[in-house]
Design an enzyme around this catalytic site. Sequence first.
Site, PDB file in Angstrom:
ATOM      1  N   ASP A  40       0.827  -1.213   0.000  1.00  0.00           N
ATOM      2  CA  ASP A  40       0.000   0.000   0.000  1.00  0.00           C
ATOM      3  C   ASP A  40       0.862   1.264   0.000  1.00  0.00           C
ATOM      4  O   ASP A  40       1.978   1.251   0.522  1.00  0.00           O
ATOM      5  CB  ASP A  40      -0.917  -0.027   1.238  1.00  0.00           C
ATOM      6  CG  ASP A  40      -2.065   0.952   1.113  1.00  0.00           C
ATOM      7  OD1 ASP A  40      -2.370   1.376  -0.017  1.00  0.00           O
ATOM      8  OD2 ASP A  40      -2.663   1.302   2.152  1.00  0.00           O
ATOM      9  N   GLY A  43      -0.033   5.559  -4.319  1.00  0.00           N
ATOM     10  CA  GLY A  43      -0.660   6.833  -4.678  1.00  0.00           C
ATOM     11  C   GLY A  43      -0.052   7.976  -3.882  1.00  0.00           C
ATOM     12  O   GLY A  43       0.313   9.016  -4.439  1.00  0.00           O
ATOM     13  N   HIS A  57       2.362   3.648  -9.008  1.00  0.00           N
ATOM     14  CA  HIS A  57       2.128   2.230  -9.320  1.00  0.00           C
ATOM     15  C   HIS A  57       3.312   1.654 -10.108  1.00  0.00           C
ATOM     16  O   HIS A  57       3.711   0.515  -9.901  1.00  0.00           O
ATOM     17  CB  HIS A  57       0.824   2.057 -10.109  1.00  0.00           C
ATOM     18  CG  HIS A  57      -0.397   2.438  -9.318  1.00  0.00           C
ATOM     19  ND1 HIS A  57      -0.591   2.044  -8.016  1.00  0.00           N
ATOM     20  CD2 HIS A  57      -1.487   3.189  -9.639  1.00  0.00           C
ATOM     21  CE1 HIS A  57      -1.740   2.532  -7.574  1.00  0.00           C
ATOM     22  NE2 HIS A  57      -2.302   3.228  -8.532  1.00  0.00           N
ATOM     23  N   LEU A 151      10.320 -20.764  -4.997  1.00  0.00           N
ATOM     24  CA  LEU A 151       9.314 -19.917  -4.342  1.00  0.00           C
ATOM     25  C   LEU A 151       7.949 -20.017  -5.039  1.00  0.00           C
ATOM     26  O   LEU A 151       7.863 -19.934  -6.261  1.00  0.00           O
ATOM     27  CB  LEU A 151       9.806 -18.459  -4.397  1.00  0.00           C
ATOM     28  CG  LEU A 151       8.859 -17.401  -3.854  1.00  0.00           C
ATOM     29  CD1 LEU A 151       8.807 -17.452  -2.325  1.00  0.00           C
ATOM     30  CD2 LEU A 151       9.295 -15.998  -4.314  1.00  0.00           C
TER      31      LEU A 151
END
Length: 260
Positions: A40, A43, A57, A151
């Site tokens: 997060d 922006g 982004h 992974l």
Amino acid sequence: MALRSPSETPRAGLSTPTETELLALVRTQPVPQHVAIIMDGNGRWATRRGLPRVAGHREGVKTARAIVRAAGDLGLRYLTLYAFSTENWSRPEDEVSMLMKLLEEAIYRELPELMERNVRLRVIGRANGVPVPIRRGIDRVVEATRHNTGLHLLMAFNYGGRDELIDAFRTLARRVAAGDLKPDDISEADVSGALYTAETPDPDLLIRTSGEMRVSNFLLWQIAYTELWITSTLWPDFHPVDLYRAVADFQGRTRRFGGV
Ligand code: IPE
Ligand code: IPE
Ligand code: MG
């Protein structure tokens, strides 16, 4: 690479480990099997620089690439990244379409490196609702990496924790209706097995960047006993050393699972 911010200047006699030292240190103890991350703050990162949100982004994609590498170096078995939630469709149309394009391009561009690093990509979320060309592109990478044994990278895309539970209830209800399962016999294992994350151990550690103290509809069933680590660092500023710090912190905790 400069790793020490001014506030982290070591005191006399103590020194902050470098990224390489911290990685080596963390690897001397058991690492979590599964780390999940709510990526997060893209922006805000852009807005603070006077840039359009999409620039954040774009940087966020670079961070994700670095963190996938770091997770491999750490020896994690599973890494789950929250890339796009079912609620994120409510953002302005141009942000949504740029995000879709960025994610599609990034996944495709990463294929050679995923192969080289033996990473297997899986997507969790509802396939319905994702534009068809994007779905096809992602499916190709999922298919190409299917036999990789390193992974496991789970990308939560068009993912909602409540939708996942609804889909699981539907699966179980169908099994009951077909006479394959009795309502009173439904177990935790049946519910876990009906989730998008079937056959994946629950996350040991959940990281959220940008300082928000909430789970935002992520892995609601799976995080029942997951350790939480929240940092105010915005996702584009999150570096492998931050992942190693989170894991080092996790290694110092006592998990009690309701016991003593
Ligand atoms: C995370 O960054 C990326 C996605 C949710 C797709 P945000 O876009 O939520 O950034 P902030 O939280 O507005 O800063
Ligand atoms: C969570 O971030 C979703 C992803 C990281 C993909 P949001 O930015 O959408 O969450 P809220 O709106 O702050 O809860
Ligand atoms: Mg956000």
